[in-house]
Design a protein around this motif. Structure first.
Motif, PDB file in Angstrom:
ATOM      1  N   ILE A 159      -1.258  22.551   1.751  1.00 36.73           N
ATOM      2  CA  ILE A 159      -1.572  22.018   0.998  1.00 36.73           C
ATOM      3  C   ILE A 159      -2.961  21.784   2.435  1.00 36.73           C
ATOM      4  CG2 ILE A 159      -1.849  19.539   0.464  1.00 36.73           C
ATOM      5  CD1 ILE A 159       1.058  19.718  -0.779  1.00 36.73           C
ATOM      6  N   LEU A 160      -2.539  21.486   3.244  1.00 37.77           N
ATOM      7  CA  LEU A 160      -3.427  20.780   3.913  1.00 37.77           C
ATOM      8  C   LEU A 160      -2.404  21.359   5.403  1.00 37.77           C
ATOM      9  CD1 LEU A 160      -5.736  18.679   4.434  1.00 37.77           C
ATOM     10  CD2 LEU A 160      -4.045  16.886   4.884  1.00 37.77           C
ATOM     11  N   ALA A 161      -3.695  21.460   6.384  1.00 42.13           N
ATOM     12  CA  ALA A 161      -2.988  21.761   8.119  1.00 42.13           C
ATOM     13  C   ALA A 161      -3.992  21.124   9.078  1.00 42.13           C
ATOM     14  CB  ALA A 161      -3.092  23.695   7.981  1.00 42.13           C
ATOM     15  N   GLN A 162      -4.531  20.081   8.579  1.00 45.18           N
ATOM     16  CA  GLN A 162      -5.028  19.113   9.490  1.00 45.18           C
ATOM     17  C   GLN A 162      -5.137  17.863   9.909  1.00 45.18           C
ATOM     18  OE1 GLN A 162      -8.627  18.615   7.361  1.00 45.18           O
ATOM     19  NE2 GLN A 162      -9.570  21.092   7.128  1.00 45.18           N
ATOM     20  N   ILE A 163      -3.620  17.569  10.069  1.00 42.47           N
ATOM     21  CA  ILE A 163      -2.853  16.353  10.340  1.00 42.47           C
ATOM     22  C   ILE A 163      -1.629  16.470  11.255  1.00 42.47           C
ATOM     23  CG2 ILE A 163      -1.662  14.598   9.099  1.00 42.47           C
ATOM     24  CD1 ILE A 163      -4.011  14.106   6.894  1.00 42.47           C
ATOM     25  N   ASN A 164      -1.594  15.882  12.627  1.00 43.98           N
ATOM     26  CA  ASN A 164      -0.535  16.134  13.236  1.00 43.98           C
ATOM     27  C   ASN A 164       0.846  15.046  12.130  1.00 43.98           C
ATOM     28  OD1 ASN A 164       1.039  16.943  14.722  1.00 43.98           O
ATOM     29  ND2 ASN A 164       1.314  15.476  16.226  1.00 43.98           N
ATOM     30  N   SER A 165       1.502  15.715  11.234  1.00 46.04           N
ATOM     31  CA  SER A 165       2.846  14.775  10.442  1.00 46.04           C
ATOM     32  C   SER A 165       4.035  14.985  10.837  1.00 46.04           C
ATOM     33  CB  SER A 165       2.145  15.651   9.280  1.00 46.04           C
ATOM     34  OG  SER A 165       2.762  16.804   8.849  1.00 46.04           O
ATOM     35  N   ALA A 166       4.627  14.085  10.514  1.00 51.00           N
ATOM     36  CA  ALA A 166       6.623  14.571  10.320  1.00 51.00           C
ATOM     37  C   ALA A 166       7.034  14.202   9.377  1.00 51.00           C
ATOM     38  CB  ALA A 166       6.774  13.169  11.646  1.00 51.00           C
ATOM     39  N   GLY A 167       7.480  12.475   8.616  1.00 47.25           N
ATOM     40  CA  GLY A 167       7.876  12.150   7.891  1.00 47.25           C
ATOM     41  C   GLY A 167       7.048  12.445   6.625  1.00 47.25           C
ATOM     42  N   ILE A 168       7.547  12.577   5.437  1.00 50.91           N
ATOM     43  CA  ILE A 168       6.223  12.994   4.057  1.00 50.91           C
ATOM     44  C   ILE A 168       6.816  12.056   3.113  1.00 50.91           C
ATOM     45  CG2 ILE A 168       7.245  14.966   3.475  1.00 50.91           C
ATOM     46  CD1 ILE A 168       4.210  15.765   2.601  1.00 50.91           C
ATOM     47  N   THR A 169       6.012  11.125   1.851  1.00 47.38           N
ATOM     48  CA  THR A 169       7.243  10.888   1.311  1.00 47.38           C
ATOM     49  C   THR A 169       5.786  11.076  -0.778  1.00 47.38           C
ATOM     50  OG1 THR A 169       8.542   8.986  -0.250  1.00 47.38           O
ATOM     51  CG2 THR A 169       6.112   8.695   0.742  1.00 47.38           C
ATOM     52  N   THR A 170       5.790  11.131  -1.659  1.00 48.88           N
ATOM     53  CA  THR A 170       5.205  11.181  -2.561  1.00 48.88           C
ATOM     54  C   THR A 170       5.568  10.248  -4.165  1.00 48.88           C
ATOM     55  OG1 THR A 170       4.116  13.073  -3.672  1.00 48.88           O
ATOM     56  CG2 THR A 170       6.331  12.858  -3.920  1.00 48.88           C
ATOM     57  N   ASN A 171       4.406   9.608  -4.286  1.00 49.66           N
ATOM     58  CA  ASN A 171       4.668   9.425  -5.534  1.00 49.66           C
ATOM     59  C   ASN A 171       4.390  10.106  -6.849  1.00 49.66           C
ATOM     60  OD1 ASN A 171       1.855   9.605  -5.738  1.00 49.66           O
ATOM     61  ND2 ASN A 171       1.977   7.025  -5.586  1.00 49.66           N
ATOM     62  N   GLY A 172       4.106  10.673  -6.468  1.00 55.02           N
ATOM     63  CA  GLY A 172       3.668  12.116  -7.633  1.00 55.02           C
ATOM     64  C   GLY A 172       2.274  12.514  -7.708  1.00 55.02           C
ATOM     65  N   ASN A 173       1.853  11.241  -7.306  1.00 59.54           N
ATOM     66  CA  ASN A 173      -0.171  11.721  -6.884  1.00 59.54           C
ATOM     67  C   ASN A 173      -0.664  11.588  -5.659  1.00 59.54           C
ATOM     68  OD1 ASN A 173      -0.246  11.509 -10.128  1.00 59.54           O
ATOM     69  ND2 ASN A 173       0.406   9.202  -9.774  1.00 59.54           N
ATOM     70  N   ASN A 174       0.084  11.105  -4.494  1.00 55.30           N
ATOM     71  CA  ASN A 174      -0.391  11.060  -3.162  1.00 55.30           C
ATOM     72  C   ASN A 174       1.344  11.677  -2.139  1.00 55.30           C
ATOM     73  OD1 ASN A 174      -3.059  10.360  -4.244  1.00 55.30           O
ATOM     74  ND2 ASN A 174      -2.113   8.186  -4.028  1.00 55.30           N
ATOM     75  N   LEU A 175       0.211  12.263  -1.323  1.00 58.03           N
ATOM     76  CA  LEU A 175       1.299  12.000  -0.004  1.00 58.03           C
ATOM     77  C   LEU A 175       1.089  11.192   0.532  1.00 58.03           C
ATOM     78  CD1 LEU A 175       1.826  16.091   0.465  1.00 58.03           C
ATOM     79  CD2 LEU A 175       3.132  14.956  -0.895  1.00 58.03           C
ATOM     80  N   TYR A 176       1.841  10.620   1.547  1.00 59.43           N
ATOM     81  CA  TYR A 176       2.187   9.545   2.482  1.00 59.43           C
ATOM     82  C   TYR A 176       2.843  10.062   3.596  1.00 59.43           C
ATOM     83  CZ  TYR A 176       0.525   6.105  -1.472  1.00 59.43           C
ATOM     84  OH  TYR A 176      -0.178   5.872  -2.347  1.00 59.43           O
ATOM     85  N   THR A 177       2.186  10.381   4.459  1.00 57.04           N
ATOM     86  CA  THR A 177       2.838  11.180   6.102  1.00 57.04           C
ATOM     87  C   THR A 177       2.711   9.955   7.247  1.00 57.04           C
ATOM     88  OG1 THR A 177       0.833  12.489   6.532  1.00 57.04           O
ATOM     89  CG2 THR A 177       2.761  13.503   5.008  1.00 57.04           C
ATOM     90  N   THR A 178       3.727  10.212   8.134  1.00 59.15           N
ATOM     91  CA  THR A 178       3.501   9.267   9.254  1.00 59.15           C
ATOM     92  C   THR A 178       3.405  10.897  10.139  1.00 59.15           C
ATOM     93  OG1 THR A 178       5.790  10.649   9.772  1.00 59.15           O
ATOM     94  CG2 THR A 178       5.353   7.825   9.073  1.00 59.15           C
ATOM     95  N   SER A 179       2.342  10.034  11.203  1.00 58.78           N
ATOM     96  CA  SER A 179       1.296  11.124  11.898  1.00 58.78           C
ATOM     97  C   SER A 179       1.742  10.592  13.873  1.00 58.78           C
ATOM     98  CB  SER A 179       0.423  11.256  11.780  1.00 58.78           C
ATOM     99  OG  SER A 179      -0.298  11.678  12.931  1.00 58.78           O
TER     100      SER A 179
END
Length: 421
Positions: free
Chosen positions: A164-184
């Motif tokens: 999907i994306l390889a530009q954010i330094n991410s760890a945790g991840i959650t979704t509501n089906g429309n968006n991803l929310y991630t911790t960086s």
């Protein structure tokens, strides 16, 4: 109301004059005879089958007569159209998972070939159809080092994987089906973007934007005015995100609509195991976090504990685990964990990725009873099987689609997803 294995059993006291009963149910609070799915019930209760494990269902039952409206069990009123008594029985039940502890490998594709050569899975979440994982480089063991990252989508039914994306330094991840929310969390290399920040990624477009944070600190505020320190786990309800702000030893809330950040439990810079309310409670590098809509459940990694936070008032209590870091099953403080990182829930039980022990644990929320459902304590590997015959290596995060558990597992740089049925 009782339930399990995709089925709910309803029972009620018969109403004088009633010839049938209608059951209305749905997955949203406030189910009524207008918006619920209708099932015609027997005279004193019955079973509703085909429900989804791990999902909360709400119920309303109405009593019906052929020719009369039963407004009160003691009297009847003639009506041309049969009507019922609203809320003769109303309630909600969460259908728990039914698991045999059988582990299979869902995906063996390259989930870690993104920016910076990421080699470990850190976060996993699901919308019920797909799994979404974040991958990053960890320097060793369970120690966090964040060079490089990648998001991947895995179709549960087929195992087909796309980036999907390889530009954010991410760890945790959650979704509501429309968006991803991630911790960086903070990167160890300044050339790699995104430090101590919470991001939103629109799934339809893969466009990412910063929701809150962007600098190291602990201040509450709106958007970039808020500070974080190595935020890791993230979960959500319909209006808010909840973050395990690991470096600050706190639990934070972010209003999705406004980006307003507040601290709901713990005090930045102070560690400990105190059960208390709000800022008086203490954590030690909390990492994993999940919610049942009323409470948050936190993998308090540095303390080897599983904690509960009441969302409404920030009351913190310990669900299970002792401070020693030894491992055995038991009840409450009699059960031990070693550096647990991931936690998820079906509303009745918690499921923990017990990272340092290479096992998956189950906690009955009501009683605190802890059992090991898969993996062999202290034995690292990647073998499919049932119970202790299955092997994991540093499982770091866990999620559920209501039917199965999915674990982000890493072994020798080969990051894969495991399924527990």
């Amino acid at each position: 109301i009782s339930g399990g294995n995709g089925q709910v059993t309803l029972g009620w006291t018969a109403v004088t004059g009633a010839t049938s009963y209608n059951v209305y149910y749905g997955t949203t609070a406030g189910v009524t005879t207008v918006n619920g799915t209708k099932v015609t019930g027997p005279t004193s209760g019955g079973d509703i089958t085909g429900l989804t494990n791990g999902t909360k269902y709400y119920f309303v039952v109405t009593a019906m007569s052929n020719a009369n409206t039963i407004e009160n069990p003691a009297s009847t009123e003639v009506s041309a159209t049969p009507k019922g008594i609203p809320n003769l029985l109303g309630g909600a039940i969460q259908i728990p998972l039914t698991l045999a502890g059988t582990v299979t490998t869902v995906n063996t594709a390259d989930l870690t070939g993104g920016h910076g050569g990421a080699s470990n899975l850190l976060g996993i979440t699901t919308d019920g159809t797909n799994l979404y994982v974040s991958a990053s480089n960890w320097y060793s063991g369970i120690t966090i080092g964040y060079d490089g990252s990648q998001y991947s989508k895995v179709v549960i039914a087929t195992g087909v994987t796309t980036t999907i994306l390889a530009q954010i330094n991410s760890a945790g991840i959650t979704t509501n089906g429309n968006n991803l929310y991630t911790t960086s969390p903070m990167s160890s290399t300044s050339a790699i973007c995104c430090n101590n920040e919470i991001f939103k990624t629109v799934l339809a477009t893969s466009v990412a934007s910063s929701l809150a944070g962007g600098s190291i600190g602990s201040a509450d505020g709106t958007g970039s005015a808020a500070g974080f320190s190595s935020p890791f786990g993230i979960t959500m309800d319909s209006t808010n995100l909840y973050v395990a702000d690991s470096g600050n030893h706190t639990i934070r809330k972010i209003a999705i609509a406004t980006g307003v950040v507040t601290t709901i439990a713990g005090t930045a810079g102070l560690t400990g195991t105190s059960d208390a309310v709000g800022v008086a409670a203490r954590f030690n590098n909390p990492t994993g976090i999940t919610t049942d809509g009323t409470n948050l459940y936190v993998a308090d990694t540095g303390n080897n504990l599983i904690r509960k936070v009441v969302i409404a008032d920030g009351t913190v209590s310990t669900v299970a685990g002792g401070f020693l870091g030894l491992t055995y099953d038991g009840t409450g403080a009699g059960a031990q964990f070693t550096a647990p990182l991931g936690v998820t829930t079906d509303g009745t039980n918690l499921y923990v990725a017990d990272t340092g022990n290479h096992t998956i644990r189950k906690i009955v929320i009501a009683s605190g009873v802890v059992t090991t459902i898969a993996g062999s304590v202290g034995v690292s590997g990647q073998a499919d099987g049932t119970g202790s015959a299955a092997l994991f290596s540093i499982p770091r995060s866990i999620t559920t689609d209501g039917i199965s558990l999915y674990v982000a597992d890493s072994y020798g740089g080969a990051a894969i997803i495991r399924k527990i049925q």
